[in-house]
Design a protein around this motif. Structure first.
Motif, PDB file in Angstrom:
ATOM      1  N   ALA A 109       0.829  -1.214   0.000  1.00 35.79           N
ATOM      2  CA  ALA A 109       0.000   0.000   0.000  1.00 35.79           C
ATOM      3  C   ALA A 109       0.857   1.256   0.000  1.00 35.79           C
ATOM      4  O   ALA A 109       0.563   2.235  -0.701  1.00 35.79           O
ATOM      5  CB  ALA A 109      -0.925  -0.015   1.209  1.00 35.79           C
ATOM      6  N   SER A 110       1.937   1.243   0.775  1.00 35.06           N
ATOM      7  CA  SER A 110       2.764   2.439   0.911  1.00 35.06           C
ATOM      8  C   SER A 110       3.430   2.823  -0.411  1.00 35.06           C
ATOM      9  O   SER A 110       3.671   4.004  -0.673  1.00 35.06           O
ATOM     10  CB  SER A 110       3.832   2.226   1.988  1.00 35.06           C
ATOM     11  N   LYS A 111       3.735   1.837  -1.236  1.00 32.22           N
ATOM     12  CA  LYS A 111       4.413   2.096  -2.502  1.00 32.22           C
ATOM     13  C   LYS A 111       3.502   2.776  -3.531  1.00 32.22           C
ATOM     14  O   LYS A 111       3.971   3.258  -4.557  1.00 32.22           O
ATOM     15  CB  LYS A 111       4.979   0.795  -3.060  1.00 32.22           C
ATOM     16  N   LYS A 112       2.208   2.819  -3.222  1.00 27.85           N
ATOM     17  CA  LYS A 112       1.248   3.457  -4.127  1.00 27.85           C
ATOM     18  C   LYS A 112       0.827   4.847  -3.637  1.00 27.85           C
ATOM     19  O   LYS A 112       0.065   5.531  -4.311  1.00 27.85           O
ATOM     20  CB  LYS A 112      -0.003   2.572  -4.256  1.00 27.85           C
ATOM     21  N   LEU A 113       1.321   5.246  -2.472  1.00 26.89           N
ATOM     22  CA  LEU A 113       0.885   6.499  -1.877  1.00 26.89           C
ATOM     23  C   LEU A 113       1.724   7.676  -2.353  1.00 26.89           C
ATOM     24  O   LEU A 113       2.940   7.573  -2.507  1.00 26.89           O
ATOM     25  CB  LEU A 113       0.955   6.400  -0.348  1.00 26.89           C
ATOM     26  N   PHE A 114       1.060   8.789  -2.552  1.00 25.74           N
ATOM     27  CA  PHE A 114       1.690   9.991  -3.097  1.00 25.74           C
ATOM     28  C   PHE A 114       2.422  10.757  -2.000  1.00 25.74           C
ATOM     29  O   PHE A 114       1.861  11.054  -0.953  1.00 25.74           O
ATOM     30  CB  PHE A 114       0.603  10.870  -3.735  1.00 25.74           C
ATOM     31  N   HIS A 115       3.692  11.064  -2.223  1.00 29.91           N
ATOM     32  CA  HIS A 115       4.494  11.844  -1.269  1.00 29.91           C
ATOM     33  C   HIS A 115       4.428  11.270   0.149  1.00 29.91           C
ATOM     34  O   HIS A 115       4.224  11.991   1.123  1.00 29.91           O
ATOM     35  CB  HIS A 115       4.034  13.312  -1.243  1.00 29.91           C
ATOM     36  N   MET A 116       4.608   9.960   0.260  1.00 28.27           N
ATOM     37  CA  MET A 116       4.473   9.301   1.561  1.00 28.27           C
ATOM     38  C   MET A 116       5.576   9.700   2.525  1.00 28.27           C
ATOM     39  O   MET A 116       6.754   9.652   2.193  1.00 28.27           O
ATOM     40  CB  MET A 116       4.485   7.783   1.384  1.00 28.27           C
ATOM     41  N   GLY A 117       5.155  10.105   3.714  1.00 29.17           N
ATOM     42  CA  GLY A 117       6.094  10.311   4.808  1.00 29.17           C
ATOM     43  C   GLY A 117       6.096   9.088   5.697  1.00 29.17           C
ATOM     44  O   GLY A 117       7.056   8.333   5.759  1.00 29.17           O
ATOM     45  N   MET A 118       4.943   8.868   6.376  1.00 27.10           N
ATOM     46  CA  MET A 118       4.796   7.709   7.246  1.00 27.10           C
ATOM     47  C   MET A 118       3.428   7.076   7.019  1.00 27.10           C
ATOM     48  O   MET A 118       2.501   7.718   6.517  1.00 27.10           O
ATOM     49  CB  MET A 118       4.942   8.115   8.712  1.00 27.10           C
ATOM     50  N   VAL A 119       3.330   5.810   7.418  1.00 28.26           N
ATOM     51  CA  VAL A 119       2.084   5.058   7.279  1.00 28.26           C
ATOM     52  C   VAL A 119       1.784   4.369   8.608  1.00 28.26           C
ATOM     53  O   VAL A 119       2.697   3.868   9.277  1.00 28.26           O
ATOM     54  CB  VAL A 119       2.187   4.005   6.150  1.00 28.26           C
ATOM     55  N   GLY A 120       0.513   4.330   8.983  1.00 27.79           N
ATOM     56  CA  GLY A 120       0.103   3.632  10.201  1.00 27.79           C
ATOM     57  C   GLY A 120      -1.163   2.837   9.965  1.00 27.79           C
ATOM     58  O   GLY A 120      -2.012   3.224   9.157  1.00 27.79           O
ATOM     59  N   PRO A 121      -1.337   1.693  10.666  1.00 25.39           N
ATOM     60  CA  PRO A 121      -2.524   0.852  10.508  1.00 25.39           C
ATOM     61  C   PRO A 121      -3.635   1.221  11.476  1.00 25.39           C
ATOM     62  O   PRO A 121      -3.499   2.149  12.269  1.00 25.39           O
ATOM     63  CB  PRO A 121      -1.969  -0.541  10.851  1.00 25.39           C
ATOM     64  N   ARG A 122      -4.724   0.481  11.420  1.00 24.76           N
ATOM     65  CA  ARG A 122      -5.799   0.625  12.394  1.00 24.76           C
ATOM     66  C   ARG A 122      -5.440  -0.199  13.630  1.00 24.76           C
ATOM     67  O   ARG A 122      -5.328  -1.416  13.571  1.00 24.76           O
ATOM     68  CB  ARG A 122      -7.135   0.124  11.827  1.00 24.76           C
ATOM     69  N   LEU A 123      -5.234   0.461  14.737  1.00 27.05           N
ATOM     70  CA  LEU A 123      -4.898  -0.230  15.972  1.00 27.05           C
ATOM     71  C   LEU A 123      -6.167  -0.594  16.735  1.00 27.05           C
ATOM     72  O   LEU A 123      -7.092   0.215  16.837  1.00 27.05           O
ATOM     73  CB  LEU A 123      -4.000   0.644  16.850  1.00 27.05           C
ATOM     74  N   ILE A 124      -6.190  -1.816  17.267  1.00 30.79           N
ATOM     75  CA  ILE A 124      -7.303  -2.254  18.099  1.00 30.79           C
ATOM     76  C   ILE A 124      -6.738  -2.684  19.450  1.00 30.79           C
ATOM     77  O   ILE A 124      -5.570  -3.064  19.556  1.00 30.79           O
ATOM     78  CB  ILE A 124      -8.095  -3.409  17.457  1.00 30.79           C
ATOM     79  N   ASP A 125      -7.565  -2.608  20.486  1.00 31.40           N
ATOM     80  CA  ASP A 125      -7.091  -2.999  21.812  1.00 31.40           C
ATOM     81  C   ASP A 125      -7.337  -4.487  22.052  1.00 31.40           C
ATOM     82  O   ASP A 125      -7.754  -5.223  21.150  1.00 31.40           O
ATOM     83  CB  ASP A 125      -7.742  -2.127  22.892  1.00 31.40           C
ATOM     84  N   GLY A 126      -7.091  -4.940  23.278  1.00 28.62           N
ATOM     85  CA  GLY A 126      -7.217  -6.357  23.598  1.00 28.62           C
ATOM     86  C   GLY A 126      -8.628  -6.879  23.636  1.00 28.62           C
ATOM     87  O   GLY A 126      -8.846  -8.081  23.816  1.00 28.62           O
ATOM     88  N   THR A 127      -9.613  -5.984  23.453  1.00 28.01           N
ATOM     89  CA  THR A 127     -11.014  -6.401  23.378  1.00 28.01           C
ATOM     90  C   THR A 127     -11.530  -6.368  21.938  1.00 28.01           C
ATOM     91  O   THR A 127     -12.705  -6.627  21.696  1.00 28.01           O
ATOM     92  CB  THR A 127     -11.908  -5.504  24.254  1.00 28.01           C
ATOM     93  N   GLY A 128     -10.652  -6.004  20.995  1.00 24.49           N
ATOM     94  CA  GLY A 128     -11.039  -5.944  19.589  1.00 24.49           C
ATOM     95  C   GLY A 128     -11.564  -4.605  19.143  1.00 24.49           C
ATOM     96  O   GLY A 128     -11.936  -4.434  17.973  1.00 24.49           O
TER      97      GLY A 128
END
Length: 381
Positions: A109-128
């Protein structure tokens, strides 16, 4: 270093006294980098537990930096980046769990992003459940003021980037340091983490420097990662002081000085810290009535029954939804289910009253967290 000597990815994990969570994290990262030209680097900030011994014995191929003192989040991660050989760097908390395809997907995904600085995912906690700090706005003084006192101010953005849905993809101001993917050259172009920050605020500062450099920070909501929050520190009065102290440092560095607002925020920090000091921040775990093990391992079932002093029953993934009521705990055996399958099932069963634990492959313990802002639980068997 010649370009052909570069690895594709360096995963950098900073550890401090969370030996069991670190073991789970490394196991998940190993599986997620199996088909990549990658390396894993662990920096230990002088842990008092046996974290370093565990890494040396169980993961001899992991590069380990043993600091003789706790040098803080920024400096330790900069140490890891300095020795990293990857074109891409992933800054990863030890209290995270990634799926087997996480890095393949996020790199693609990052290789397709324009002027990418940083990338982060969706974080979930221990309950989902989704963690809103996965995507944030710039914490200007007024934004920090709004969050500190919990009031809405007209035309002042919320601390969280609510304009992008949980599962969407879009550019945001700030990503969270629990999982950041960045090209090493981009990281170095802004001189990495600012070591004036000891703990908290480093990710905000780095994200902001990327934006000022003309690069974009992207949130990818289609890629979930577990983040067991609160493993490195309790969210007590000391946390409040450090967090808002970091916010003050951030806007002193990047915004015009406003002594009046600074004074109000300072008073607010002291006031809330006093209130927090009288509260019990470690939420009490409700008594679990029934334990269900997604496994076929009779030895593990018997050992858990002995330690928990309650009969643990076998169940299947397909039957898990039938167990959805309060005070039931579902225990995932990683020998039976992949990390990706576990993450998916946790999200499917969130908010149904079930708590979750994971038994990592080859381990004699299970762990998890029942709260988004509380310490996790480790049970050895």
């Amino acid at each position: 270093m010649l370009k052909h000597d570069l690895l594709e990815l360096s995963v950098i994990i900073l550890n401090y006294n969370v030996r069991y969570f670190l073991e789970l994290c490394i196991l998940s990262v190993q599986k997620a980098t199996k088909n990549l030209n990658a390396e894993i680097i662990v920096i230990d900030n002088n842990s008092l537990d046996d974290s370093c011994k565990m890494v040396k014995e169980r993961f001899p191929n992991v590069s380990l930096i043993e600091n003789k003192e706790n040098v803080g989040f920024a400096k330790a991660n900069n140490q890891g980046v300095a020795m990293a050989k990857g074109e891409y760097i992933c800054i990863l908390n030890p209290d995270t769990v990634v799926a087997e395809d996480t890095f393949i997907k996020i790199l693609a995904a990052s290789k397709k992003l324009f002027h990418m600085g940083m990338v982060g995912p969706r974080l979930i906690d221990g309950t989902g459940n989704f963690l809103p700090e996965s995507k944030r706005n710039v914490p200007s003084p007024l934004t920090s003021f709004r969050r500190l006192f919990g009031i809405k101010l007209r035309k002042v953005k919320n601390y969280y980037a609510d304009h992008i849905s949980e599962t969407a993809i879009g550019d945001v101001d700030i990503l969270v340091g629990a999982f950041i993917l960045v090209k090493k050259t981009a990281y170095e172009s802004v001189f990495g983490f600012d070591e004036d920050y000891f703990m908290y605020g480093e990710d905000i500062d780095l994200s902001y420097k990327m934006k000022r450099k003309g690069l974009e920070n992207y949130y990818i909501g289609s890629i979930p990662v577990i983040h067991y929050k609160g493993e490195s520190t309790d969210r007590n009065s000391e946390y409040i002081k450090r967090f808002y102290g970091a916010m003050r440092l951030f806007y002193r560095k990047h915004f015009k000085s406003n002594w009046f607002l600074d004074a109000i925020v300072s008073v607010g920090i002291r006031f809330i810290s006093v209130i927090q000091s009288f509260k019990n921040h470690q939420k009490e775990k409700e008594i679990t009535e029934n334990y269900y093990l997604v496994s076929e391992n009779e030895e593990i079932r018997q050992r858990l029954s002995s330690v928990l002093q309650k009969e643990v029953e076998f169940t299947s993934v397909e039957s898990a939804r039938d167990l959805a009521y309060r005070n039931n705990e579902l225990i995932f055996d990683n020998d039976m289910m992949s990390f990706g399958e576990i993450i998916k099932k946790m999200q499917e069963l969130k908010n149904l009253g079930i708590t979750f634990k994971i038994i990592p492959t080859g381990c004699n313990f299970m762990l998890g967290s029942d709260f988004s802002d509380g310490k996790g639980e480790v049970i050895a068997f």
